[in-house]
Design an enzyme around this catalytic site. Structure first.
Site, PDB file in Angstrom:
ATOM      1  N   ASP A 125      19.527   7.748 -24.007  1.00  0.00           N
ATOM      2  CA  ASP A 125      20.611   8.183 -23.113  1.00  0.00           C
ATOM      3  C   ASP A 125      21.980   7.788 -23.663  1.00  0.00           C
ATOM      4  OD1 ASP A 125      21.639   9.400 -20.855  1.00  0.00           O
ATOM      5  OD2 ASP A 125      21.404   7.626 -19.580  1.00  0.00           O
ATOM      6  N   ARG A 172      28.418  10.573 -23.200  1.00  0.00           N
ATOM      7  CA  ARG A 172      29.516   9.591 -23.140  1.00  0.00           C
ATOM      8  C   ARG A 172      30.024   9.249 -24.528  1.00  0.00           C
ATOM      9  NH1 ARG A 172      26.194   5.666 -19.636  1.00  0.00           N
ATOM     10  NH2 ARG A 172      24.604   7.237 -20.126  1.00  0.00           N
ATOM     11  N   HIS A 215      25.084  15.198 -28.749  1.00  0.00           N
ATOM     12  CA  HIS A 215      23.655  15.491 -28.923  1.00  0.00           C
ATOM     13  C   HIS A 215      23.316  15.607 -30.410  1.00  0.00           C
ATOM     14  CE1 HIS A 215      23.190  15.736 -24.694  1.00  0.00           C
ATOM     15  NE2 HIS A 215      23.813  16.892 -24.542  1.00  0.00           N
ATOM     16  N   SER A 256      14.493  16.067 -19.752  1.00  0.00           N
ATOM     17  CA  SER A 256      13.699  15.862 -18.537  1.00  0.00           C
ATOM     18  C   SER A 256      13.582  17.161 -17.748  1.00  0.00           C
ATOM     19  CB  SER A 256      14.346  14.785 -17.659  1.00  0.00           C
ATOM     20  OG  SER A 256      15.467  15.310 -16.978  1.00  0.00           O
ATOM     21  N   SER A 257      12.616  17.183 -16.835  1.00  0.00           N
ATOM     22  CA  SER A 257      12.462  18.380 -16.001  1.00  0.00           C
ATOM     23  C   SER A 257      13.709  18.595 -15.136  1.00  0.00           C
ATOM     24  CB  SER A 257      11.201  18.259 -15.132  1.00  0.00           C
ATOM     25  OG  SER A 257      11.046  16.962 -14.607  1.00  0.00           O
ATOM     26  N   LEU A 294       1.958   7.185 -37.747  1.00  0.00           N
ATOM     27  CA  LEU A 294       2.761   6.987 -36.536  1.00  0.00           C
ATOM     28  C   LEU A 294       2.508   8.161 -35.590  1.00  0.00           C
ATOM     29  CD1 LEU A 294       5.145   5.506 -34.992  1.00  0.00           C
ATOM     30  CD2 LEU A 294       6.671   7.106 -36.161  1.00  0.00           C
TER      31      LEU A 294
HETATM   32  C1  IPE Z   1      17.168  10.868 -18.839  1.00  0.00           C
HETATM   33  O1  IPE Z   1      18.549  10.878 -18.999  1.00  0.00           O
HETATM   34  C2  IPE Z   1      16.549  11.973 -19.608  1.00  0.00           C
HETATM   35  C3  IPE Z   1      16.699  11.922 -21.063  1.00  0.00           C
HETATM   36  C4  IPE Z   1      17.278  11.015 -21.777  1.00  0.00           C
HETATM   37  C5  IPE Z   1      16.087  13.003 -21.749  1.00  0.00           C
HETATM   38  P1  IPE Z   1      19.523  11.518 -17.926  1.00  0.00           P
HETATM   39  O2  IPE Z   1      20.883  11.325 -18.442  1.00  0.00           O
HETATM   40  O3  IPE Z   1      19.107  12.915 -17.617  1.00  0.00           O
HETATM   41  O4  IPE Z   1      19.233  10.618 -16.649  1.00  0.00           O
HETATM   42  P2  IPE Z   1      20.078  10.429 -15.304  1.00  0.00           P
HETATM   43  O5  IPE Z   1      20.354  11.798 -14.773  1.00  0.00           O
HETATM   44  O6  IPE Z   1      21.345   9.711 -15.658  1.00  0.00           O
HETATM   45  O7  IPE Z   1      19.210   9.606 -14.420  1.00  0.00           O
HETATM   46  C1  IPE Z   2      20.812  11.953 -23.225  1.00  0.00           C
HETATM   47  O1  IPE Z   2      22.186  11.844 -23.212  1.00  0.00           O
HETATM   48  C2  IPE Z   2      20.350  13.282 -23.780  1.00  0.00           C
HETATM   49  C3  IPE Z   2      19.756  14.181 -22.789  1.00  0.00           C
HETATM   50  C4  IPE Z   2      19.569  13.941 -21.525  1.00  0.00           C
HETATM   51  C5  IPE Z   2      19.357  15.481 -23.286  1.00  0.00           C
HETATM   52  P1  IPE Z   2      23.060  12.384 -22.014  1.00  0.00           P
HETATM   53  O2  IPE Z   2      23.413  13.803 -22.325  1.00  0.00           O
HETATM   54  O3  IPE Z   2      22.413  12.180 -20.718  1.00  0.00           O
HETATM   55  O4  IPE Z   2      24.350  11.490 -22.158  1.00  0.00           O
HETATM   56  P2  IPE Z   2      25.220  10.878 -20.972  1.00  0.00           P
HETATM   57  O5  IPE Z   2      24.296  10.106 -20.093  1.00  0.00           O
HETATM   58  O6  IPE Z   2      25.841  12.018 -20.266  1.00  0.00           O
HETATM   59  O7  IPE Z   2      26.212  10.009 -21.676  1.00  0.00           O
HETATM   60 MG    MG Z   3      22.452  10.641 -19.377  1.00  0.00          MG
END
Ligand code: IPE
Ligand code: IPE
Ligand code: MG
Length: 241
Positions: free
Chosen positions: A15, A19, A32, A60-61, A126
């Site tokens: 995550d 940001r 990304h 995620s879903s 792995l």
């Molecule tokens: C969780 O991150 C899913 C992935 C990293 C793929 P999110 O950024 O979607 O989670 P929330 O919405 O902050 O809980």
């Molecule tokens: C995780 O990073 C990647 C995915 C959920 C695909 P985020 O895109 O959720 O990044 P933040 O949480 O907005 O910084």
């Molecule tokens: Mg996030």
């Protein structure tokens, strides 16, 4: 660090890409892209450290609810990364498996996913799981449906159902449960990741945003893991005996 302190199965919520980009006044998609580089490094470092199973949460879903443009940029990035990386992973003994409802993706991406799994299916250095269109609730629900079907088919009786029966119907069937869970980006929640499988994982949260999560950050997580005493319900004295 000695091998016995290295977790056998590591599960990571990657995550903080958005940001990371925002801090640099870049579009989220740039975050990304940078996240993919961190992913490559962490896969390599995990294998070298002796991790046997690595499960990464990539989509995620619930992530379908993001702006359309971000979702489609993510899909393009999966497709490209998978195409670019699969040979390299195959040569390095990595077995790829996707956890989640992959049929919801475009036909092209679905085929690429299947091909990547097939291409690496003989590897065993792995075991790399990528959770895409994955949700812990979805996983448990699908497993439950399979158990109900088995009961209806007369292959299983309700009174005999054990937790291992459900284990064997989950997307992670045949794999040991995660020993160490890592979430980058500072948030302290599971966000519908491996809900059943994380029952006894050690939890590690860190502030580093995913693109900044380097092998030395991974090592910090391993060091923290090595200090934990896993009791599985027993007392400290019993474990030390
Ligand atoms: C969780 O991150 C899913 C992935 C990293 C793929 P999110 O950024 O979607 O989670 P929330 O919405 O902050 O809980
Ligand atoms: C995780 O990073 C990647 C995915 C959920 C695909 P985020 O895109 O959720 O990044 P933040 O949480 O907005 O910084
Ligand atoms: Mg996030």
């Amino acid at each position: 660090m000695s091998d016995e302190n290295i977790p056998n199965h590591v599960a990571i919520i990657m995550d903080g890409n958005g940001r990371w980009a925002k801090q640099r006044k870049l579009p989220r998609t740039a975050g990304h892209r940078e996240g993919v580089k961190a992913t490559q490094e962490i896969i390599k470092a995990s294998g070298e450290a002796g991790v046997k199973y690595l499960t990464l949460f990539a989509f995620s879903s619930e992530n379908w609810n993001r702006p359309k443009s971000e979702v489609s940029a993510l899909m393009d990035l999966f497709m490209r990364s998978l195409k670019n990386e699969v040979n390299n992973l195959a040569e390095n003994g990595v077995r790829l498996k996707f956890l989640g409802d992959t049929k919801a993706f475009s036909k092209k991406l679905f085929q690429q996913i299947q091909m990547s799994e097939e291409m690496t299916s003989d590897n065993d250095k792995l075991y790399l799981n990528i959770a895409v269109n994955y949700g812990g609730k979805w996983d448990i629900l699908e497993a439950t449906k399979k158990l109900i079907q088995a009961v209806q088919d007369g292959k299983l009786s309700v009174s005999d159902i054990k937790d291992t029966d459900l284990d064997n119907k989950l997307a992670t069937q045949d794999m040991p449960a995660p020993d160490l869970f890592i979430r980058t980006g500072g948030e302290q929640r599971l966000s519908n990741f491996l809900l059943w499988q994380l029952a006894y994982a050690e939890l590690y949260f860190c502030e580093a945003l995913w693109p900044d999560f380097s092998p030395s950050e991974l090592n910090k997580a391993f060091k923290s893991f090595a200090t934990r005493q896993r009791r599985f319900g027993k007392t400290q004295e019993q474990i030390e005996e």
